[in-house]
Design an enzyme around this catalytic site. Structure first.
Site, PDB file in Angstrom:
ATOM      1  N   ASP A  95       0.804  -1.185  -0.048  1.00 52.01           N
ATOM      2  CA  ASP A  95      -0.242   0.069  -0.101  1.00 52.01           C
ATOM      3  C   ASP A  95       0.933   1.247  -0.028  1.00 52.01           C
ATOM      4  O   ASP A  95       0.643   2.204  -0.737  1.00 52.01           O
ATOM      5  CB  ASP A  95      -0.842   0.212   1.271  1.00 52.01           C
ATOM      6  CG  ASP A  95      -2.152  -0.677   1.100  1.00 52.01           C
ATOM      7  OD1 ASP A  95      -2.553  -1.217  -0.169  1.00 52.01           O
ATOM      8  OD2 ASP A  95      -3.210  -0.475   1.830  1.00 52.01           O
ATOM      9  N   HIS A 137      -4.195   9.441   6.648  1.00 48.60           N
ATOM     10  CA  HIS A 137      -3.936   8.006   7.350  1.00 48.60           C
ATOM     11  C   HIS A 137      -2.691   7.843   8.034  1.00 48.60           C
ATOM     12  O   HIS A 137      -2.510   6.960   8.886  1.00 48.60           O
ATOM     13  CB  HIS A 137      -4.252   6.768   6.247  1.00 48.60           C
ATOM     14  CG  HIS A 137      -5.573   6.780   5.860  1.00 48.60           C
ATOM     15  ND1 HIS A 137      -6.855   6.818   6.580  1.00 48.60           N
ATOM     16  CD2 HIS A 137      -6.047   6.875   4.359  1.00 48.60           C
ATOM     17  CE1 HIS A 137      -7.954   6.691   5.557  1.00 48.60           C
ATOM     18  NE2 HIS A 137      -7.341   6.660   4.463  1.00 48.60           N
ATOM     19  N   GLY A 145      -2.413   3.407   4.293  1.00 48.32           N
ATOM     20  CA  GLY A 145      -3.453   3.857   3.344  1.00 48.32           C
ATOM     21  C   GLY A 145      -2.804   4.928   2.413  1.00 48.32           C
ATOM     22  O   GLY A 145      -3.333   5.902   2.167  1.00 48.32           O
TER      23      GLY A 145
END
Length: 429
Positions: A95, A137, A145
């Site tokens: 991510d 985030h 994120g």
């Protein structure tokens, strides 16, 4: 109403040229597209445009742990194979990949939000915009994120030097977990997040029952929504809740995170908002006439992100934009119709009237508690160890021009600009 709001807008072209990697949904190129659309609509002539300073590691460490900042500074795609333990510890990987110029990217988007807050603090503008920011985030010691450095927390910490209370509002489809967590135990920041909740949707937090703790109890507000919410339901709920929040909390400044993944048709989102619906939230917040810092956030259908943030720049400038997109470097992305409006969403709206009513009542009930909560007299001295002290020197009107101040005033690329707001003269500090 103020006679005429003064808007500062922060942009550095380098931020749009980084690449998270093939198949990664985050495309910083959307920031170049937004900027060129802003230029194509001549909005740059109505505001002051600045290149932000690159935030120093010590500035990033106002919130983040020094070891995490140092690691982000040091790691490169070529050396990451040597640091598998640290990559895991700091949640870097799929991510949040390590890519070329990662740290400079963080320095630029965080520098923009910090500079925006400083200009507001020094009353050099009424509204400050940093579409590259809004990475809500990121945590104190780890990435999350697609977010590495939490520029919003850094901007809010800056605003807290001048304001007893700051209101944070988040309309990204994902819960604003990093900002909420940073201020969960203090009454000096109220966080309000409208987001999709349930079905294991990222990040999995943001239940209506999460309201803050200790001094921060009742100062975190979560509005959990289901798939398919539309303009009418969303903007109605937004207006009711935010109006009550401002009335009860009386913030000195507002930070608004405008994540565009809450739009219909987003690659990762599941709401049915039109650009007008999304922009209506910006209109509502602007009407409070409080110092306002506006950032971007999520948004993964990049042509719609550019449309949305351009329209919202127009809203902040009280300028309605024609639906036909003018000729610009990225016009092909807006084909075939080259219009600002986007198609309606077709996701079934799972938010029943009774569900929304229940959420609204719970939120308003919690808000009533802030009158009665013990110890809510607002403390001028920040309660949390990392909220900076009120610094007398920074309030000296003839403050010296330190490096930060000089960096903050790097002017825009002159070839883009003409008109009244040409910034070739020295800024009055």
């Amino acid at each position: 109403m103020r006679s005429k709001e003064k808007i500062s807008y922060f942009y550095d072209g380098d931020v749009g040229s980084v690449y998270f990697g093939p198949n990664h949904p985050m495309k910083p190129h959307r920031l170049c597209m937004t900027h060129h659309l802003v230029l194509a609509y001549d909005l740059h002539k109505k505001m002051e445009i600045y290149r932000p300073h690159k935030a120093y590691p010590v500035e990033l460490a106002q919130f983040h742990s020094a070891d995490y900042v140092e690691f982000l500074h040091r790691i490169t795609p070529d050396t990451q194979h040597l640091f598998s333990n640290e990559l895991a510890r700091y949640n870097l990987g799929e991510d949040c990949p390590v890519f070329e110029n990662l740290f400079e990217f963080c320095q630029i988007y965080a520098g923009g939000t910090i500079d925006a807050a400083r200009r507001l603090n020094n009353q050099l503008c009424d509204i400050a915009i940093n579409w590259a920011g809004g990475l809500h985030h990121a945590k104190k010691c780890e990435a999350s994120g697609f977010c590495y450095i939490n520029d919003l927390v850094l901007g809010i910490l800056e605003l807290l030097k001048y304001h007893a209370r700051v209101l944070y509002i988040d309309i990204d489809v994902h819960h604003g977990d990093g900002v909420e967590e940073a201020f969960y135990f203090t009454d000096r920041v109220m966080t309000v997040s409208f987001h999709k909740f349930g079905d294991m949707f990222f990040p999995g937090t943001g239940d209506v029952k999460d309201i803050g703790e200790r001094e921060g109890k009742y100062y975190a507000i979560n509005v959990p929504l289901k798939d398919g919410i539309d303009d009418t339901s969303f903007t109605r709920l937004f207006k009711i809740i935010i109006s009550k929040v401002v009335e009860m909390y009386q913030p000195g400044a507002i930070v608004l995170q405008c994540g565009a993944d809450s739009l219909a048709g987003d690659r990762l989102g599941c709401f049915n908002l039109s650009i007008d619906g999304h922009a209506e939230c910006v209109k509502i917040v602007k009407k409070f006439n409080l110092p306002l810092l506006v950032t971007g956030g999520g948004g993964y259908t990049k042509e719609n992100v550019a449309r949305c943030w351009t329209v919202e720049t127009g809203v902040l400038l009280d300028t309605e934009l024609p639906n036909e997109i003018p000729e610009n470097e990225y016009i092909k992305y807006f084909a075939p119709d080259c219009l600002l409006n986007i198609p309606n969403g077709h996701i079934e709206n799972l938010n029943s009237k009774s569900y929304l009513s229940t959420i609204k009542m719970q939120v308003l009930e919690n808000l009533r508690s802030i009158q009665h909560a013990p110890g809510v007299q607002m403390q001028e001295v920040p309660p949390d160890f990392y909220i900076p002290d009120f610094d007398e020197d920074e309030h000296n009107s003839d403050e010296r021009m330190d490096q930060h101040t000089q960096d903050k005033q790097i002017q825009r690329d002159d070839e883009y600009y003409d008109g009244d707001n040409d910034n070739d003269h020295n800024m009055d500090m």
